[in-house]
Design a protein around this motif. Sequence first.
Motif, PDB file in Angstrom:
ATOM      1  N   GLU A  13       0.836  -1.207   0.000  1.00  0.00           N
ATOM      2  CA  GLU A  13       0.000   0.000   0.000  1.00  0.00           C
ATOM      3  C   GLU A  13       0.870   1.256   0.000  1.00  0.00           C
ATOM      4  OE1 GLU A  13      -3.465   2.188   2.708  1.00  0.00           O
ATOM      5  OE2 GLU A  13      -2.716   0.198   3.262  1.00  0.00           O
TER       6      GLU A  13
ATOM      7  N   THR B 223       1.423  -0.020  10.579  1.00  0.00           N
ATOM      8  CA  THR B 223       1.210  -1.400  10.158  1.00  0.00           C
ATOM      9  C   THR B 223       0.682  -2.234  11.314  1.00  0.00           C
ATOM     10  OG1 THR B 223       3.565  -1.800  10.586  1.00  0.00           O
ATOM     11  CG2 THR B 223       2.910  -1.391   8.304  1.00  0.00           C
TER      12      THR B 223
ATOM     13  N   GLU C 198      -2.914  -1.960  10.880  1.00  0.00           N
ATOM     14  CA  GLU C 198      -3.329  -2.785   9.746  1.00  0.00           C
ATOM     15  C   GLU C 198      -3.366  -4.255  10.123  1.00  0.00           C
ATOM     16  OE1 GLU C 198      -0.654  -1.836   6.600  1.00  0.00           O
ATOM     17  OE2 GLU C 198      -1.240   0.272   6.542  1.00  0.00           O
TER      18      GLU C 198
ATOM     19  N   THR D 196      -6.476  -4.964  12.219  1.00  0.00           N
ATOM     20  CA  THR D 196      -7.723  -5.061  11.446  1.00  0.00           C
ATOM     21  C   THR D 196      -7.804  -6.367  10.663  1.00  0.00           C
ATOM     22  OG1 THR D 196      -6.747  -3.846   9.576  1.00  0.00           O
ATOM     23  CG2 THR D 196      -7.946  -2.557  11.229  1.00  0.00           C
TER      24      THR D 196
END
Length: 294
Positions: free
Chosen positions: A134, A182, A185, A188
């Motif tokens: 990303e 991160t 991230e 999640t």
Amino acid sequence: MNHKNVFVSWIVLVLMLASVACGGAAAPVESETGVTYDENGIPIYGCLGSAETAMVDLECQEVTVAVENAYLPFNYIDSKTGQAGGWDYEVISEICGLLHCTPVFQECSWDVMIQSVADGLYDVAGDGITINDERDEIVDFSIGYVNIQQRLLVNKGEDRFASIEEFVADPDLMLGTQVATTNYETATGYLSEDRINAFEQFPLAIQALLSNDVDAVIIDEVVGLGYVGESADKLDLVGPSISSDMLGFAFPEGSELVEPFNNAIQALVDSGFMNEVNLKFFGPSFTMTYDDIE
């Protein structure tokens, strides 16, 4: 009355007041070690290395480096001295010594750092940035310089879970972390957002953990070790590694600095310097804690 003199005096007074209001720049300060620091405590390095010994001669080019100055052990402001230090400062200044360039460190908040680099506001960002797809869409990365594990940081004596899987299985547990990382991230990928409490900075997440407002914090192991060292009687790291990530420097897309930096990083690895500096800042001898920084 000499109106001209009155006018001149008035102008001088206005300029003095403006200087005070804007916090007029203080003179650089030289430390006992001979390093000069600016009014914000950031080292002023000047041009490092030489054209004769440079791997790639950048001819004293200024390289602006974004750092948070609040992320142990990569960068921080020592509360006792008011001076900046950390892994980023030592490694990037060493890189500039190999490339004959001038590192200019500038403080930048984490939440806008990567986008600011993408927008060309800085030449490179430190701060232990995890390389991922990303981010790679908007910035270019150097080769990886260290591998980082993500772990769970918990209160001492925690016995309700011993892994991220056991944490996920208990719907009553809340996970803390920092926004735009991160770590967030990764969180999640395991939990719905209603079970994640994301904070602007990790110290706030740690305080929430200590206050039992969250049940664990997902964090880079090297950073978590700093908190454990600071509060060994209160905190602990549990469970196996949740993920393994490479860290790298971020550059604006198409930056001509990427290849020279890659060459310099590899040279520091080959010479053993990178092992030494990683041991210094990630090893047990590094005792700086978040209580010690501004």
